[in-house]
Design an enzyme around this catalytic site. Sequence first.
Site, PDB file in Angstrom:
ATOM      1  N   HIS A   1      -1.641   0.916   9.346  1.00 57.44           N
ATOM      2  CA  HIS A   1      -0.286   1.395   9.074  1.00 57.44           C
ATOM      3  C   HIS A   1      -0.330   2.648   8.191  1.00 57.44           C
ATOM      4  O   HIS A   1       0.282   3.678   8.503  1.00 57.44           O
ATOM      5  CB  HIS A   1       0.500   0.277   8.375  1.00 57.44           C
ATOM      6  CG  HIS A   1       1.897   0.644   7.970  1.00 57.44           C
ATOM      7  ND1 HIS A   1       2.990   0.284   8.692  1.00 57.44           N
ATOM      8  CD2 HIS A   1       2.365   1.355   6.919  1.00 57.44           C
ATOM      9  CE1 HIS A   1       4.081   0.749   8.111  1.00 57.44           C
ATOM     10  NE2 HIS A   1       3.731   1.407   7.020  1.00 57.44           N
ATOM     11  N   GLU A   2      -1.063   2.570   7.100  1.00 57.28           N
ATOM     12  CA  GLU A   2      -1.098   3.707   6.164  1.00 57.28           C
ATOM     13  C   GLU A   2      -1.740   4.918   6.824  1.00 57.28           C
ATOM     14  O   GLU A   2      -1.292   6.052   6.632  1.00 57.28           O
ATOM     15  CB  GLU A   2      -1.848   3.318   4.885  1.00 57.28           C
ATOM     16  CG  GLU A   2      -1.268   2.115   4.143  1.00 57.28           C
ATOM     17  CD  GLU A   2       0.222   2.212   3.879  1.00 57.28           C
ATOM     18  OE1 GLU A   2       0.702   3.320   3.597  1.00 57.28           O
ATOM     19  OE2 GLU A   2       0.913   1.176   3.981  1.00 57.28           O
TER      20      GLU A   2
ATOM     21  N   ALA B   1       0.857  -1.181   0.000  1.00 54.39           N
ATOM     22  CA  ALA B   1       0.000   0.000   0.000  1.00 54.39           C
ATOM     23  C   ALA B   1       0.892   1.229   0.000  1.00 54.39           C
ATOM     24  O   ALA B   1       2.101   1.118   0.200  1.00 54.39           O
ATOM     25  CB  ALA B   1      -0.900   0.015   1.223  1.00 54.39           C
ATOM     26  N   MET B   2       0.296   2.398  -0.233  1.00 56.12           N
ATOM     27  CA  MET B   2       1.077   3.634  -0.286  1.00 56.12           C
ATOM     28  C   MET B   2       0.289   4.755   0.359  1.00 56.12           C
ATOM     29  O   MET B   2      -0.861   5.004   0.001  1.00 56.12           O
ATOM     30  CB  MET B   2       1.403   3.960  -1.752  1.00 56.12           C
ATOM     31  CG  MET B   2       2.146   5.277  -1.934  1.00 56.12           C
ATOM     32  SD  MET B   2       3.774   5.263  -1.100  1.00 56.12           S
ATOM     33  CE  MET B   2       3.878   6.973  -0.578  1.00 56.12           C
ATOM     34  N   GLU B   3       0.971   5.451   1.273  1.00 57.89           N
ATOM     35  CA  GLU B   3       0.307   6.419   2.154  1.00 57.89           C
ATOM     36  C   GLU B   3       0.105   7.800   1.535  1.00 57.89           C
ATOM     37  O   GLU B   3       0.281   8.807   2.227  1.00 57.89           O
ATOM     38  CB  GLU B   3       1.099   6.552   3.452  1.00 57.89           C
ATOM     39  CG  GLU B   3       2.496   7.194   3.318  1.00 57.89           C
ATOM     40  CD  GLU B   3       3.640   6.221   3.119  1.00 57.89           C
ATOM     41  OE1 GLU B   3       3.399   5.103   2.636  1.00 57.89           O
ATOM     42  OE2 GLU B   3       4.780   6.579   3.448  1.00 57.89           O
TER      43      GLU B   3
ATOM     44  N   GLU C   1       8.616   4.717   8.612  1.00 58.20           N
ATOM     45  CA  GLU C   1       8.126   3.340   8.539  1.00 58.20           C
ATOM     46  C   GLU C   1       8.106   2.630   9.884  1.00 58.20           C
ATOM     47  O   GLU C   1       7.182   1.890  10.187  1.00 58.20           O
ATOM     48  CB  GLU C   1       8.957   2.545   7.524  1.00 58.20           C
ATOM     49  CG  GLU C   1       8.819   3.060   6.099  1.00 58.20           C
ATOM     50  CD  GLU C   1       7.371   3.132   5.637  1.00 58.20           C
ATOM     51  OE1 GLU C   1       6.488   2.525   6.274  1.00 58.20           O
ATOM     52  OE2 GLU C   1       7.119   3.817   4.623  1.00 58.20           O
TER      53      GLU C   1
HETATM   54 ZN   LIG Z   1       4.657   2.559   5.581  1.00 58.95          ZN
END
Ligand SMILES: [Zn+2]
Length: 849
Positions: free
Chosen positions: A299-300, A264-266, A322
């Site tokens: 997390h994201e 995934a990408m935040e 991270e």
């Molecule tokens: Zn991350």
Amino acid sequence: MDPYRLPTHVLPTRYDLRLEPDLASSRFAGAVTIAIKVLQPTSEIVLNAAELEISEAILAREEDSQSARIALEETTERCRLAFDRPIPKGTYSLRLVFQGTLNDKLRGFYRSKYKDAAGQEHWLAATQFEATDARRAFPCWDEPAFKAVFASTLLIDAALTAVSNTGVLADYAEGNKKVVRFADSIPMSTYLVAFVVGELEATEPVYVGRTPVRVWSVPGKRQLAAFGQQIAAFSLKMYEDYYGVPYPSDKLDLLAIPDFAAGAMENLGAITFRETALLVDEKTATHAELERVADVVAHENAHMWFGDLVTMSWWNGLWLNEAFATVLEMVAVDAWKPEWQRWTTFGVSRAAALVVDGLQSTRPIEYPVAAPRDADAMFDVLTYEKGASVLRMLEQHIGPEVFREGIRQYLRKHAYGNTETADLWSALGAAAAQSVAEMMDGWVFQPGYPLASARVEKEGRLSVTQQPFAYLPRTKETAAPQRWQVPIQIRIHSKGSTTTQRLLLNDAEATLDLPEGFECAVLNEAGHGFYRVHYAPELLERLLKLLPNGLAAIERFNLVNDSWAAVLAGLMPLTEYLELTTRFKMERDKNVWAVLIGSFAALNRVIDASDRPAFERLIRDRLQAAFAAVGTPRPGENELTKQLRGELARGLGMLGNDEAVQRQAAAWYAEQTQAPAAADPDLTAAAVAILAHAGDRSRYDEFLGRFRAATTPQDEQRYLHALTAFRVPELLAETLPRTLNGEFRTQDVPHVIRSLLHSVHGREIAWGFVKQRWDELARAVPATGLKRLCEGVIGLATPELERDVRDFFRTRNIQLGGKLVEQYLEQLHIVVQMREREGEALRAYLSVT
Ligand SMILES: [Zn+2]
């Protein structure tokens, strides 16, 4: 002058960006007007661009303007604009017109293909910019410290939908196209900008305060969005409380993209996901599949503050993003579902970091980064899992409330800005009223970790020493004396009482007085420490008397995990470890079983085929009692019990080749086929894997059909991976070419090949295929995936295969960025060495078992 870093005498403050993607021709056109500040007179402006054709660059201030000569530098991915007239200090607007390709490499601005329920193919366009690929979508100052406001406009086909970081300001027709104009973003880094364009469907929003939270997918998948949306809303609320800072944007969209290289990408306000990490059917998913969605979403979301609002200055500080998001992901999921015991399961992640960080070829969490390639190499277990482990250790050392207060100060002070690691230490140190840097720098800036050894001295004292842990004898180069400030929490059991002692081990050795009636000592109580423990034999014997209930699950996990590492490092004989495993036959924690079964799987890869029947007997001996005790599913039972039952069944049915369990698996599978709603998902998933292991051609064809017809991302993955679990070489040989003929998504190919390389039945065929088709694989698979694929070579654990792997990597000069190749080769060498060292003893042990 660093060829990869942009000069800082010109700063962007705002991008007015207009993009026109054309999915049919896979091209896009764009124009951007960048507001810039020139801090020193210059005649040149340098910014980043890659794979773009820039046709026009005009610098303007009020009525005055001049065009630039444009030079693109391919190797440094820069665009140099030269002006005839010098540019005085001041503010300007720089307009660039450009074109590019919607690529199929899953980075920059790219295309993703999917089929609808009728089998019709469709395209969508999405972006993935981290670390350094925004420059493939528009010319920009593509370094995290150049924060600016983004005001984006997309010109798209009228039938499509566009989503970006912020809410839609205006949406109107222009000819046969549609213009979508988005609100201004907060000042943010280029790597966080995102666009998704396609036939997209959204859920109804759930509001957290004033923030609407929606989940997006391609048509026909909206019914899989509820679970992800729940954890998204829960964690957003929890983070606002935890951070004491409101969510920093106007809306939160979570988008499932059919082709996606990472998990995934935040992107601020527009988080993109691989479908399996967001979309799930709660009723048919296993515990692990649900946990993955919860983890990734939490997390994201944590990044919206840690990473997006406050960002590392440069990629050397990636771990700040991270590691922290990984810790907060745990905090959020633990608060959401305490019954999942997420912090105990985190032991598995910590253990993965301890493996890589015990190598000679490890690296410090933070190290200098120059080229973009080095930044990509930072996305690994050391940045995420080691980083999170050492932060968790610190949090427990200074206390969770103090830690949170430090984080709040840090976010308030640096909102909209960029930071270095020292900024975090200084905020946490202020909250804790002690020097955090002094303790933490050793964990972040030096590689490796300590082995804490405990023994009882004659005069009733406990001695604890530290030395660096290493699997292989340390070379001169790495043998420099290394120390850490190790926060050690020890529980002392004595007659009738237990006490906890904390010490910060700075020196090589510390001693503690033992109380009257001393029974035993548990180092790394509660398991938060990022170190391994070695007990002198007499202390270990005392400790084992506490089993099963005198040790917490994470303590039992660490005991087994550290013992297995000691075997690989040559510090404990393998037969002693195998004896130790007999003490865990009634173990009921799934994580402890994960490490036990993992060690058996590793041994399965080093034994000779002729020893396998005896080894299978040993597996059955260790697992059968626990499997019987877990019994059949009961209404209302804990999810972890369900998962444990599935894992034990898998271990028995596959590694143990247990025919009774294989028959049972056939029955579970038949039940699932007849009444899917009533089936237990963890048993179904185990049954699919077991039936593949025991299966023939007709089973293979059946599972291939199930893969093609799957209606959830989880089902698709389950049947895809089943195609790697057969034992019949001809069937595995059929799976391999499917990785390159378009039948499997390129995002999934690395995982398929990695599984085959780890399979004792498939590894030689798979390795032959990798060698033969390497160039095609390297072209087809996204760069992040290639790393995962190559990790499979650790499974090639025979001396002959090891030699062949080394030759191949050397002669083909394969580079994966950072020290990844060295790490894989070293891990392979460690298991092959263990085989050479322990092979005879293991054969003898198996022959009498
Ligand atoms: Zn991350």
